[in-house]
Write an enzyme that holds these catalytic residues in place. Sequence first.
Site, PDB file in Angstrom:
ATOM      1  N   GLY A  76       0.782  -1.242   0.000  1.00  0.00           N
ATOM      2  CA  GLY A  76       0.000   0.000   0.000  1.00  0.00           C
ATOM      3  C   GLY A  76       0.807   1.282   0.000  1.00  0.00           C
ATOM      4  O   GLY A  76       0.332   2.312   0.480  1.00  0.00           O
ATOM      5  N   HIS A 136       0.592   1.476 -13.183  1.00  0.00           N
ATOM      6  CA  HIS A 136       1.325   0.300 -13.641  1.00  0.00           C
ATOM      7  C   HIS A 136       2.810   0.655 -13.737  1.00  0.00           C
ATOM      8  O   HIS A 136       3.157   1.719 -14.243  1.00  0.00           O
ATOM      9  CB  HIS A 136       0.781  -0.129 -15.006  1.00  0.00           C
ATOM     10  CG  HIS A 136       1.455  -1.359 -15.526  1.00  0.00           C
ATOM     11  ND1 HIS A 136       1.168  -2.613 -15.041  1.00  0.00           N
ATOM     12  CD2 HIS A 136       2.425  -1.518 -16.460  1.00  0.00           C
ATOM     13  CE1 HIS A 136       1.937  -3.502 -15.663  1.00  0.00           C
ATOM     14  NE2 HIS A 136       2.696  -2.856 -16.522  1.00  0.00           N
ATOM     15  N   ASP A 150      -4.341  -3.543 -18.378  1.00  0.00           N
ATOM     16  CA  ASP A 150      -3.351  -2.463 -18.561  1.00  0.00           C
ATOM     17  C   ASP A 150      -3.437  -1.797 -19.935  1.00  0.00           C
ATOM     18  O   ASP A 150      -2.410  -1.375 -20.493  1.00  0.00           O
ATOM     19  CB  ASP A 150      -1.922  -3.011 -18.347  1.00  0.00           C
ATOM     20  CG  ASP A 150      -1.726  -3.597 -16.966  1.00  0.00           C
ATOM     21  OD1 ASP A 150      -2.366  -3.103 -16.022  1.00  0.00           O
ATOM     22  OD2 ASP A 150      -0.942  -4.547 -16.825  1.00  0.00           O
TER      23      ASP A 150
END
Length: 189
Positions: free
Chosen positions: A15, A107, A143
Site C-alpha cells: 500500500g 502500472h 493495462d
Amino acid sequence: MPDPTRVAVLISGRGSNMRALIEEADGYDVVLVASNKPQAPGLDWARGRGLPTWTWDSKGVSREAFDQSLDMALEDHRVGTIALAGYMRLLSPAFIAKWRGRIVNIHPSLLPDYRGLDTHARILAAGERMTGCTVHVVTEELDAGRILASAQVPVEPGDTPASLEERVLAAEHRLYPTTLSRFVMAQAK
Ligand code: GRF
C-alpha cells in the site's frame, strides 16, 4: 450523481501508493480503503489514520460474488472514483461496466509496453535503458485503457529488479496523486 472527489483506494498488499494518494490528496478525499487480502499491511496503516476500511478474503470466492460485495461497500461510502493501487485481482466485466471511466490504475512500466506482471525483471532481461510508470483508466483489457500520465525512470547499470522497483516506486508516488487530482477535477466539471 456520484461525487468523483470521493475516492476508494483498492489494495492487496504493502500500500505505498495508497499512502501517497492519502498523504498528497488534493481536490479529492479518500473515503474508503478496500482490500481482497485481510492481511494487507496497507489496511493497518489506513486504520491507524482512522480511515474506513473494507476487506474480504477473495480466496475461493467467485469473481462475481466478490465484486458484488465490494460494489455494495463502495456504494455505502458514496464512492465516485476508484483508484487501484497494487490491487492484484482482476475485476469482473460487470463491475468494470458499472464503473466504466471511473476506475484508474498505476502500472510500473511505460505503457503500452510491458503490460502484466514482473515488469522490472522483464525490462532488465530485455536490456532496456529507460522505463517508468503509467496511470491509466481501467477497461476489460489488462493495462490497456486510456493513458492519463506517465513518468520516465532510467535503468542504471547493475540494476536488479529490486533496485529498479525502488526507483520506479518513487516516481509512482509522485505521479499518482497529481494525476488522480487532475482526473477527478476533470470528472467533476
Ligand atoms: C506498484 O508497483 C504498482 O505500480 C503496481 O503494484 C505495486 C504496488 O505497490 N500496480 P504498493 O502496494 O503501492 O506499494
